[in-house]
Design a protein around this motif. Structure first.
Motif, PDB file in Angstrom:
ATOM      1  N   ILE A 108     -49.451  42.747  16.081  1.00 33.44           N
ATOM      2  CA  ILE A 108     -48.243  43.081  15.307  1.00 33.44           C
ATOM      3  C   ILE A 108     -47.013  43.201  16.200  1.00 33.44           C
ATOM      4  O   ILE A 108     -45.960  42.614  15.901  1.00 33.44           O
ATOM      5  CB  ILE A 108     -48.448  44.366  14.480  1.00 33.44           C
ATOM      6  CG1 ILE A 108     -49.591  44.184  13.468  1.00 33.44           C
ATOM      7  CG2 ILE A 108     -47.151  44.767  13.783  1.00 33.44           C
ATOM      8  CD1 ILE A 108     -49.422  43.072  12.463  1.00 33.44           C
ATOM      9  N   GLU A 109     -47.104  43.929  17.294  1.00 36.48           N
ATOM     10  CA  GLU A 109     -45.923  44.114  18.144  1.00 36.48           C
ATOM     11  C   GLU A 109     -45.413  42.794  18.729  1.00 36.48           C
ATOM     12  O   GLU A 109     -44.236  42.469  18.575  1.00 36.48           O
ATOM     13  CB  GLU A 109     -46.219  45.128  19.251  1.00 36.48           C
ATOM     14  CG  GLU A 109     -44.968  45.467  20.053  1.00 36.48           C
ATOM     15  CD  GLU A 109     -45.245  46.565  21.073  1.00 36.48           C
ATOM     16  OE1 GLU A 109     -44.610  46.498  22.146  1.00 36.48           O
ATOM     17  OE2 GLU A 109     -46.059  47.467  20.801  1.00 36.48           O
TER      18      GLU A 109
ATOM     19  N   THR B  84     -43.978  40.639  15.948  1.00 37.50           N
ATOM     20  CA  THR B  84     -42.710  41.151  15.430  1.00 37.50           C
ATOM     21  C   THR B  84     -41.549  40.684  16.306  1.00 37.50           C
ATOM     22  O   THR B  84     -40.489  40.313  15.792  1.00 37.50           O
ATOM     23  CB  THR B  84     -42.747  42.683  15.318  1.00 37.50           C
ATOM     24  OG1 THR B  84     -43.766  43.044  14.380  1.00 37.50           O
ATOM     25  CG2 THR B  84     -41.411  43.243  14.852  1.00 37.50           C
TER      26      THR B  84
ATOM     27  N   THR C 260     -38.743  38.349  14.699  1.00 37.18           N
ATOM     28  CA  THR C 260     -37.349  38.795  14.745  1.00 37.18           C
ATOM     29  C   THR C 260     -36.470  37.719  15.365  1.00 37.18           C
ATOM     30  O   THR C 260     -35.408  37.386  14.822  1.00 37.18           O
ATOM     31  CB  THR C 260     -37.228  40.116  15.528  1.00 37.18           C
ATOM     32  OG1 THR C 260     -38.032  41.111  14.880  1.00 37.18           O
ATOM     33  CG2 THR C 260     -35.790  40.587  15.602  1.00 37.18           C
TER      34      THR C 260
ATOM     35  N   TYR D 198     -39.021  43.044   8.720  1.00 37.59           N
ATOM     36  CA  TYR D 198     -39.364  41.929   9.595  1.00 37.59           C
ATOM     37  C   TYR D 198     -39.167  42.261  11.070  1.00 37.59           C
ATOM     38  O   TYR D 198     -39.839  41.687  11.933  1.00 37.59           O
ATOM     39  CB  TYR D 198     -38.558  40.673   9.233  1.00 37.59           C
ATOM     40  CG  TYR D 198     -37.143  40.645   9.794  1.00 37.59           C
ATOM     41  CD1 TYR D 198     -36.832  39.858  10.892  1.00 37.59           C
ATOM     42  CD2 TYR D 198     -36.130  41.417   9.227  1.00 37.59           C
ATOM     43  CE1 TYR D 198     -35.543  39.838  11.424  1.00 37.59           C
ATOM     44  CE2 TYR D 198     -34.847  41.401   9.732  1.00 37.59           C
ATOM     45  CZ  TYR D 198     -34.560  40.605  10.838  1.00 37.59           C
ATOM     46  OH  TYR D 198     -33.281  40.591  11.338  1.00 37.59           O
ATOM     47  N   ASN D 199     -38.245  43.168  11.377  1.00 37.34           N
ATOM     48  CA  ASN D 199     -37.881  43.432  12.765  1.00 37.34           C
ATOM     49  C   ASN D 199     -38.440  44.740  13.327  1.00 37.34           C
ATOM     50  O   ASN D 199     -38.094  45.122  14.434  1.00 37.34           O
ATOM     51  CB  ASN D 199     -36.354  43.406  12.909  1.00 37.34           C
ATOM     52  CG  ASN D 199     -35.670  44.409  12.008  1.00 37.34           C
ATOM     53  OD1 ASN D 199     -36.318  45.100  11.220  1.00 37.34           O
ATOM     54  ND2 ASN D 199     -34.364  44.484  12.110  1.00 37.34           N
ATOM     55  N   ASN D 200     -39.310  45.406  12.584  1.00 39.68           N
ATOM     56  CA  ASN D 200     -39.890  46.644  13.106  1.00 39.68           C
ATOM     57  C   ASN D 200     -41.412  46.726  12.927  1.00 39.68           C
ATOM     58  O   ASN D 200     -42.012  47.762  13.171  1.00 39.68           O
ATOM     59  CB  ASN D 200     -39.216  47.867  12.474  1.00 39.68           C
ATOM     60  CG  ASN D 200     -39.451  47.958  10.976  1.00 39.68           C
ATOM     61  OD1 ASN D 200     -40.305  47.272  10.423  1.00 39.68           O
ATOM     62  ND2 ASN D 200     -38.685  48.814  10.315  1.00 39.68           N
ATOM     63  N   GLY D 201     -42.023  45.631  12.480  1.00 39.38           N
ATOM     64  CA  GLY D 201     -43.476  45.589  12.317  1.00 39.38           C
ATOM     65  C   GLY D 201     -43.976  45.944  10.940  1.00 39.38           C
ATOM     66  O   GLY D 201     -45.133  45.658  10.602  1.00 39.38           O
TER      67      GLY D 201
ATOM     68  N   LEU E  63     -45.176  42.798   8.819  1.00 32.57           N
ATOM     69  CA  LEU E  63     -46.467  42.253   9.243  1.00 32.57           C
ATOM     70  C   LEU E  63     -47.611  43.228   8.983  1.00 32.57           C
ATOM     71  O   LEU E  63     -48.706  42.806   8.595  1.00 32.57           O
ATOM     72  CB  LEU E  63     -46.420  41.851  10.717  1.00 32.57           C
ATOM     73  CG  LEU E  63     -45.565  40.612  11.008  1.00 32.57           C
ATOM     74  CD1 LEU E  63     -45.423  40.397  12.504  1.00 32.57           C
ATOM     75  CD2 LEU E  63     -46.137  39.373  10.331  1.00 32.57           C
TER      76      LEU E  63
END
Length: 173
Positions: free
Chosen positions: A21-22, A25, A29, A51-54, A57
């Protein structure tokens, strides 16, 4: 060896797990923000909620009802896709993204081809993409064979969405 020096035909796919995930992401992003910059202007960012902080996902890629796969090129993580396969054969592409540093090299088309081969019983693929994203429209319609069937919230820059379908041949060779 840099990605640009690698063999673009060596794609592989693995199920997304929490540990992905990280890094995914970060890639997501970059990809979504680059698309926003191209179509909306310098300094613009845009993508689905989380979408930009996990969160996106975690919600969709780790969802047991989806098929969520990371995309590897020569073993290096470069993107992902999320799909839903339905019993009626009408399957949904939730999203597909490739790192912006290697877009426009034919990788997305190769990924889409692999998805179609993996699900040969699909009758129809359904996808949605932002109205502003002309590159996505070109990719889906001109490269992958989707057709535009509906525009949701036409004229609203923040909400306009293109609904796309790809009817698959009922005759499998």
């Amino acid at each position: 060896m840099s990605i640009s020096e690698m063999n673009m035909n060596n794609l592989s796919f693995s199920m997304i797990v929490e540990e992905d995930i990280e890094p995914l992401t970060v890639i997501m992003t970059r990809a979504f923000d680059e698309d926003a910059r191209i179509h909306l202007g310098e300094g613009q960012t845009d993508g689905p909620e989380g979408y930009n902080n996990g969160e996106f996902l975690r919600k969709w890629a780790l969802n047991t009802s989806s098929g969520a796969f990371k995309i590897l090129l020569n073993g290096e993580l470069i993107g992902a896709y999320i799909i839903w396969v339905n019993d009626d054969g009408n399957n949904y592409l939730g999203n597909i993204f490739i790192d912006s540093s290697i877009q426009n090299k034919g990788i997305g088309g190769q990924v889409w081809g692999a998805i179609e081969r993996r699900y040969p019983d699909t009758l129809k693929w359904i996808a949605e993409t932002p109205g502003f994203s002309k590159r996505n429209h070109n990719f889906y319609m001109n490269k992958c064979g989707f057709r535009l069937v509906e525009i949701l919230d036409p004229g609203d820059l923040d909400k306009e969405t293109y609904v796309l379908h790809k009817e698959m041949s009922s005759v499998k060779l």
